[in-house]
Design a protein around this motif. Structure first.
Motif, short mmCIF file in Angstrom:
data_model
loop_
_atom_site.label_atom_id
_atom_site.label_comp_id
_atom_site.label_asym_id
_atom_site.label_seq_id
_atom_site.Cartn_x
_atom_site.Cartn_y
_atom_site.Cartn_z
N MET A 180 -27.99 10.17 2.36
CA MET A 180 -27.09 9.92 3.47
C MET A 180 -26.09 8.83 3.07
SD MET A 180 -28.01 8.88 7.35
CE MET A 180 -27.91 7.13 7.49
N ALA A 181 -24.85 9.05 3.36
CA ALA A 181 -23.78 8.10 3.05
C ALA A 181 -23.86 6.90 3.98
CB ALA A 181 -22.44 8.78 3.19
N ARG A 182 -23.44 5.76 3.46
CA ARG A 182 -23.44 4.55 4.27
C ARG A 182 -22.26 3.68 3.90
NH1 ARG A 182 -26.48 2.23 7.78
NH2 ARG A 182 -26.65 -0.02 7.93
N MET A 183 -21.51 3.27 4.91
CA MET A 183 -20.37 2.39 4.75
C MET A 183 -20.75 1.03 5.33
SD MET A 183 -17.95 0.98 6.89
CE MET A 183 -16.24 0.62 7.01
N THR A 184 -20.60 -0.02 4.54
CA THR A 184 -20.90 -1.36 5.04
C THR A 184 -19.71 -2.28 4.79
OG1 THR A 184 -21.99 -1.94 2.97
CG2 THR A 184 -23.40 -1.19 4.76
N VAL A 185 -19.58 -3.26 5.65
CA VAL A 185 -18.49 -4.23 5.55
C VAL A 185 -19.09 -5.61 5.35
CG1 VAL A 185 -16.54 -5.28 6.76
CG2 VAL A 185 -17.02 -2.86 7.08
N ASN A 186 -18.62 -6.32 4.35
CA ASN A 186 -19.02 -7.70 4.14
C ASN A 186 -18.15 -8.54 5.08
OD1 ASN A 186 -19.23 -10.40 3.26
ND2 ASN A 186 -19.74 -9.74 1.19
N GLU A 187 -18.74 -9.00 6.17
CA GLU A 187 -17.99 -9.71 7.20
C GLU A 187 -17.34 -10.99 6.69
OE1 GLU A 187 -20.08 -10.29 10.82
OE2 GLU A 187 -20.50 -8.16 11.08
N PHE A 188 -17.88 -11.58 5.65
CA PHE A 188 -17.32 -12.81 5.11
C PHE A 188 -15.90 -12.58 4.59
CE2 PHE A 188 -16.59 -15.85 1.66
CZ PHE A 188 -16.82 -17.05 2.33
N TYR A 189 -15.64 -11.41 4.01
CA TYR A 189 -14.34 -11.11 3.42
C TYR A 189 -13.39 -10.36 4.34
CZ TYR A 189 -16.54 -12.47 -0.93
OH TYR A 189 -17.19 -13.17 -1.91
N CYS A 190 -13.89 -9.71 5.38
CA CYS A 190 -13.06 -8.89 6.26
C CYS A 190 -12.18 -9.76 7.15
CB CYS A 190 -13.94 -7.97 7.12
SG CYS A 190 -13.01 -6.90 8.23
N LYS A 191 -10.86 -9.46 7.16
CA LYS A 191 -9.91 -10.18 8.00
C LYS A 191 -9.51 -9.37 9.23
CE LYS A 191 -6.94 -10.80 4.81
NZ LYS A 191 -6.07 -11.11 3.70
N GLY A 192 -10.15 -8.22 9.44
CA GLY A 192 -9.87 -7.43 10.62
C GLY A 192 -8.47 -6.85 10.66
N CYS A 193 -7.93 -6.49 9.52
CA CYS A 193 -6.55 -5.98 9.47
C CYS A 193 -6.43 -4.58 10.09
CB CYS A 193 -6.04 -5.97 8.04
SG CYS A 193 -6.85 -4.78 6.95
N GLY A 194 -7.53 -3.82 10.08
CA GLY A 194 -7.53 -2.50 10.70
C GLY A 194 -7.07 -1.36 9.82
N LEU A 195 -6.75 -1.62 8.57
CA LEU A 195 -6.30 -0.55 7.69
C LEU A 195 -7.39 0.50 7.47
CD1 LEU A 195 -4.30 -2.58 5.01
CD2 LEU A 195 -3.40 -1.13 6.84
N CYS A 196 -8.63 0.07 7.41
CA CYS A 196 -9.74 1.02 7.24
C CYS A 196 -9.90 1.90 8.48
CB CYS A 196 -11.04 0.29 6.94
SG CYS A 196 -11.55 -0.90 8.20
N ILE A 197 -9.62 1.35 9.63
CA ILE A 197 -9.70 2.11 10.89
C ILE A 197 -8.70 3.26 10.86
CG2 ILE A 197 -9.35 2.00 13.38
CD1 ILE A 197 -10.30 -0.94 13.20
N GLU A 198 -7.50 2.97 10.42
CA GLU A 198 -6.46 4.00 10.34
C GLU A 198 -6.76 5.02 9.25
OE1 GLU A 198 -3.92 4.33 12.49
OE2 GLU A 198 -4.82 2.64 13.55
N ALA A 199 -7.39 4.58 8.17
CA ALA A 199 -7.66 5.47 7.04
C ALA A 199 -8.83 6.42 7.28
CB ALA A 199 -7.93 4.66 5.78
N CYS A 200 -9.74 6.06 8.16
CA CYS A 200 -10.96 6.86 8.36
C CYS A 200 -10.67 8.18 9.06
CB CYS A 200 -11.97 6.06 9.18
SG CYS A 200 -13.50 6.96 9.47
N PRO A 201 -10.91 9.31 8.38
CA PRO A 201 -10.64 10.61 9.00
C PRO A 201 -11.63 10.95 10.13
CG PRO A 201 -11.65 10.93 6.86
CD PRO A 201 -11.39 9.46 7.00
N LYS A 202 -12.79 10.33 10.11
CA LYS A 202 -13.81 10.58 11.15
C LYS A 202 -13.65 9.66 12.36
CE LYS A 202 -16.36 13.51 8.71
NZ LYS A 202 -16.84 14.80 9.11
N LYS A 203 -12.81 8.64 12.22
CA LYS A 203 -12.55 7.66 13.29
C LYS A 203 -13.84 7.00 13.78
CE LYS A 203 -8.23 8.48 13.02
NZ LYS A 203 -7.52 7.64 12.06
N ILE A 204 -14.65 6.54 12.82
CA ILE A 204 -15.93 5.92 13.15
C ILE A 204 -15.96 4.43 12.82
CG2 ILE A 204 -17.30 8.03 12.99
CD1 ILE A 204 -18.05 7.20 10.12
#
Length: 67
Positions: A1-25
């Motif tokens: 099973m695939a798993r996507m994780t975010v290292n919160e220490f480095y994430c600036k909340g820019c939202g680019l990943c939100i726009e890029a995600c085809p599943k909108k998850i």
């Protein structure tokens, strides 16, 4: 099973990943990280197919994909 994780220490909340995600998850979390940003979070890991679009798009290298 695939798993996507975010290292919160480095994430600036820019939202680019939100726009890029085809599943909108990917959404911004309601809590703040140590730097004061709302980090991205995958809200439905079962729908993630490890396409890596979020990983490639992240300018901060905060995303990890496990297949």
């Amino acid at each position: 099973m695939a798993r996507m994780t975010v290292n919160e220490f480095y994430c600036k909340g820019c939202g680019l990943c939100i726009e890029a995600c085809p599943k909108k998850i990917i959404e911004l979390a309601s809590h703040l990280n140590e730097a004061g940003y709302h980090p991205a979070v995958c809200v439905d890991q079962d729908k993630c197919n490890a396409c890596t679009l979020c990983y490639v798009t992240c300018p901060d290298g905060a995303i990890t994909i496990e297949k």
